[in-house]
Design a protein around this motif. Sequence first.
Motif, PDB file in Angstrom:
ATOM      1  N   ALA A 114       0.832  -1.209   0.000  1.00 11.06           N
ATOM      2  CA  ALA A 114       0.000   0.000   0.000  1.00 11.06           C
ATOM      3  C   ALA A 114       0.863   1.254   0.000  1.00 11.06           C
ATOM      4  CB  ALA A 114      -0.932  -0.015   1.215  1.00 11.06           C
ATOM      5  N   TYR A 170       0.111   2.777  -3.768  1.00 13.59           N
ATOM      6  CA  TYR A 170      -1.160   3.498  -3.714  1.00 13.59           C
ATOM      7  C   TYR A 170      -0.924   4.944  -3.277  1.00 13.59           C
ATOM      8  CZ  TYR A 170      -3.705  -0.901  -4.212  1.00 13.59           C
ATOM      9  OH  TYR A 170      -4.191  -2.080  -4.688  1.00 13.59           O
ATOM     10  N   GLU A 207      -8.568  -5.604  -6.608  1.00  9.75           N
ATOM     11  CA  GLU A 207      -7.366  -5.153  -5.898  1.00  9.75           C
ATOM     12  C   GLU A 207      -6.793  -6.264  -5.014  1.00  9.75           C
ATOM     13  OE1 GLU A 207      -5.720  -2.225  -6.391  1.00  9.75           O
ATOM     14  OE2 GLU A 207      -7.154  -2.115  -8.037  1.00  9.75           O
TER      15      GLU A 207
END
Length: 278
Positions: A97, A101, A181
């Motif tokens: 993450a 992201y 995802e």
Amino acid sequence: MKATTRVTGGRVLLYGFLISLLLVFALPLLWALSASFKDRADIFSYPPQPLPIPAVLDNYRTLLAEQPFWSWFVTSTLVALLSTTIAVGLCALAGFAFAKYRFRGKNVLFNIMFSSLAVPFAVIVVPLFIMIAKARLTEPYFALVVPWVAPAFGIFMMRQFAEQAIPDALLDAARMDGCTEFGLFRRVVLPLLRPALGALAVWSFLNSYNSLIWPLIVISEPGDYTLPLGIQALFGATGRQYDLVLAASVLAAVPSLLVFFLLRKQLLEGLTAGAVKS
């Protein structure tokens, strides 16, 4: 001729240094293994005997018959396996993450997490214990696992490896093929993170398995002791039971060695990944 002499001299120094390091690490282990097969009176005899002649198994028999060694062994191994499994999963998710992201507060969260590496574990032991006690979560297995489930070093390691090993184009291609995802993480990311996951698993297992300070704080019943705590209790007993301590130490090293040899390839690949910048 002079260049050849310099190369030969350098190699001699290099081998001398490496052999010295090998002796520093190997001799205590070999001494412990040899002494675990000696009577207590012969362990510190002079002149020292490198080999246990005659070799006796009384230390191991006494340890296994009179001490709850297997209870300590099972507790330590289960706690280390459980905390390693959770830590590898959470660190992989968090590292991925942070690496791939974009979300609000990402840099602030990462900097706070990264800064926690500078805080010694001993500093947070008491606050952590008070939090667990106030929440009435002092059940041994839960309390022993909690400190190791989301290590900052593991998240940092996964983030660095994910940035280097996972191209954005590959993720975009998987999304265009309809991958969700979580499916992206499970089918694409995890296989690419395998070397780093192996290295993190070895580090996490050893960290939890060898922990002494935290079990010393949260465990009070001898039946719930971990191996380091049990060995410390043997050493602190009247008469310094070196014979039992050495036998317990040799047996305690078996799971660590097994994990290391099983994940050695992944450990080396994970540690060397990123050493050469592409």
